[in-house]
Design an enzyme around this catalytic site. Sequence first.
Site, PDB file in Angstrom:
ATOM      1  N   CYS A 108      -0.732  19.107   4.898  1.00 52.20           N
ATOM      2  CA  CYS A 108      -0.913  19.856   5.998  1.00 52.20           C
ATOM      3  C   CYS A 108       0.091  18.815   6.883  1.00 52.20           C
ATOM      4  O   CYS A 108      -0.313  18.762   8.010  1.00 52.20           O
ATOM      5  CB  CYS A 108      -2.143  19.848   6.726  1.00 52.20           C
ATOM      6  N   HIS A 130      -0.475  16.089  11.806  1.00 51.69           N
ATOM      7  CA  HIS A 130      -0.946  17.270  10.871  1.00 51.69           C
ATOM      8  C   HIS A 130      -0.953  18.529  11.466  1.00 51.69           C
ATOM      9  O   HIS A 130      -0.719  18.451  12.949  1.00 51.69           O
ATOM     10  CB  HIS A 130      -2.710  16.770  10.788  1.00 51.69           C
ATOM     11  N   LYS A 188     -15.178  14.192   7.054  1.00 51.45           N
ATOM     12  CA  LYS A 188     -14.377  13.025   6.682  1.00 51.45           C
ATOM     13  C   LYS A 188     -15.398  11.753   7.089  1.00 51.45           C
ATOM     14  O   LYS A 188     -14.980  10.639   6.692  1.00 51.45           O
ATOM     15  CB  LYS A 188     -13.171  13.093   7.374  1.00 51.45           C
ATOM     16  N   ASP A 239      -6.166  12.631  17.853  1.00 49.27           N
ATOM     17  CA  ASP A 239      -6.639  13.328  16.718  1.00 49.27           C
ATOM     18  C   ASP A 239      -7.123  12.012  16.030  1.00 49.27           C
ATOM     19  O   ASP A 239      -6.793  11.390  15.286  1.00 49.27           O
ATOM     20  CB  ASP A 239      -5.533  13.941  15.816  1.00 49.27           C
ATOM     21  N   GLN A 271      -9.083  10.794  10.798  1.00 48.05           N
ATOM     22  CA  GLN A 271      -8.709   9.812   9.964  1.00 48.05           C
ATOM     23  C   GLN A 271      -9.207   8.538  10.536  1.00 48.05           C
ATOM     24  O   GLN A 271      -9.180   7.540   9.656  1.00 48.05           O
ATOM     25  CB  GLN A 271      -7.443   9.713   9.419  1.00 48.05           C
TER      26      GLN A 271
HETATM   27  N1  PMP Z   1      -6.013  15.992  11.580  1.00 49.09           N
HETATM   28  C1  PMP Z   1      -5.776  15.088  10.501  1.00 49.09           C
HETATM   29  C2  PMP Z   1      -5.040  13.966  10.790  1.00 49.09           C
HETATM   30  C3  PMP Z   1      -6.657  15.497   9.384  1.00 49.09           C
HETATM   31  O1  PMP Z   1      -6.438  14.604   8.313  1.00 49.09           O
HETATM   32  C4  PMP Z   1      -7.116  16.771   9.389  1.00 49.09           C
HETATM   33  C5  PMP Z   1      -7.825  16.924   7.749  1.00 49.09           C
HETATM   34  N2  PMP Z   1      -7.161  16.830   7.004  1.00 49.09           N
HETATM   35  C6  PMP Z   1      -7.168  17.552  10.431  1.00 49.09           C
HETATM   36  C7  PMP Z   1      -6.378  16.999  11.378  1.00 49.09           C
HETATM   37  C8  PMP Z   1      -8.042  18.780  10.226  1.00 49.09           C
HETATM   38  O2  PMP Z   1      -9.515  18.681  10.139  1.00 49.09           O
HETATM   39  P1  PMP Z   1     -10.506  19.844   9.762  1.00 49.09           P
HETATM   40  O3  PMP Z   1      -9.856  20.497   8.985  1.00 49.09           O
HETATM   41  O4  PMP Z   1     -11.873  19.225   9.339  1.00 49.09           O
HETATM   42  O5  PMP Z   1     -10.529  20.522  11.042  1.00 49.09           O
END
Ligand code: PMP
Length: 416
Positions: A374, A133, A236, A210, A213
Amino acid sequence: MSVAAKDVRPVAVDWACVRKDFPILARKVHGKPLIYLDSANTAQKPRQVIEAVDAFYREHNANVSRAVHQLSEEATALYEGARDKLAVFLGASHRDEIVLTSGTTMATNLVAYSYLLPRLKPGDAVLVTAMEHHADIVPWQLICKLTGAHLKVAPITEAGELIVEKFIEALTPEVKFAGVVHVSNVLGTINPVKELARECRKRGIPLLVDGSQSAPHLPLNVKAIGCDFYVVTGHKMCGPTGTGALWARREILESMPPFFGGGEMIRTVTFDGTTFADSPHKFEAGTPNTAGFAGLGVAIDYLTRIGMENIAAREHALLEYATPRLEAVPGLRIIGRAANKAAVISFLIDGMHAHDLATLLDQEGVAVRSGHHCAHPLMQFYGVTGTCRASLAFYNTEAEIDAFVAALGRVRKLLQ
Ligand code: PMP
């Protein structure tokens, strides 16, 4: 205070009853029952969490740790309670290993600027994978730019699996840090983070995982994984937006300077200088999202009460139900075919734009995400500008998947 081991015994769960906890799932969209298949984007909230946020403002609202009055004590207890719960949920050794943040993005940036920036020099490298991401790419790029270091990328297969041998091969001496997504938000791939952590550890390379998910979907234990940093995001995990955490061992946190300065993170301040609070508080400057953390604490209780093993098994069953039914839709191609996969299904239909598909599905009451998720580099790898993504959670049903597939059939006809 040390934290106790969590209870992980699987039990039978009444999923229909669980679903009723989510008020939003009873609403209609464009006159049709909402079918929410966008939980990888943000999860829906059970009434217990909504009520906890409501109760915070009705009954406990005050700033944390700044006053001796009763309300401030209650607000502080709710905020610090979320830290305790996150520590148990993630399998931390101690509550002080949990830094409360606004989410994964802030947690990762904290590691980038506080931990890594002072340690990088020209010629060094940060290793990531091709399925990251942007939150696990851009912070490293920013500090690489400041230090003259560079990014290295470990490749994936067409099926969307990390090529572990290549990741290991890439762990050369110039690599000073690695960042890996536990579960891909686009492909659903569950990466073998324990093995990756072992290889990084052998070479003395710190690893950030990270967990955006994974935390909502899999039983976790950061100590068993063996990584150095683990980051999660509360929204999430059925919690409020603007909540999240960084886990790292105490000695690592203690070695890191503060990143944000301000109130709450200090011991003493004079115009000649400041001494800082101990970690994790030295990383938590300013008024936090206290109501949000009150809600996140309840979200963690909620997930724990259902049981993460049960959630993982239920979502796997939904994935197994949905995959062949989607494959049977003419022209539909699933992107992300990893053997070990969470309930995230990215797809395209021949000749149809992902946004058109998602817009027409929305008219049918079906909420899916379309676009690059993203993850621009991953889209470039697959040679597409975006995909449609259905991401499932334990509150979804087989009937919703049937309705989604039927809606896809109607949408296909409209777009042909
Ligand atoms: N890493 C991953 C794998 C994600 O799916 C996301 C959210 N789509 C993020 C980071 C970022 O999370 P946040 O916007 O809540 O900081």
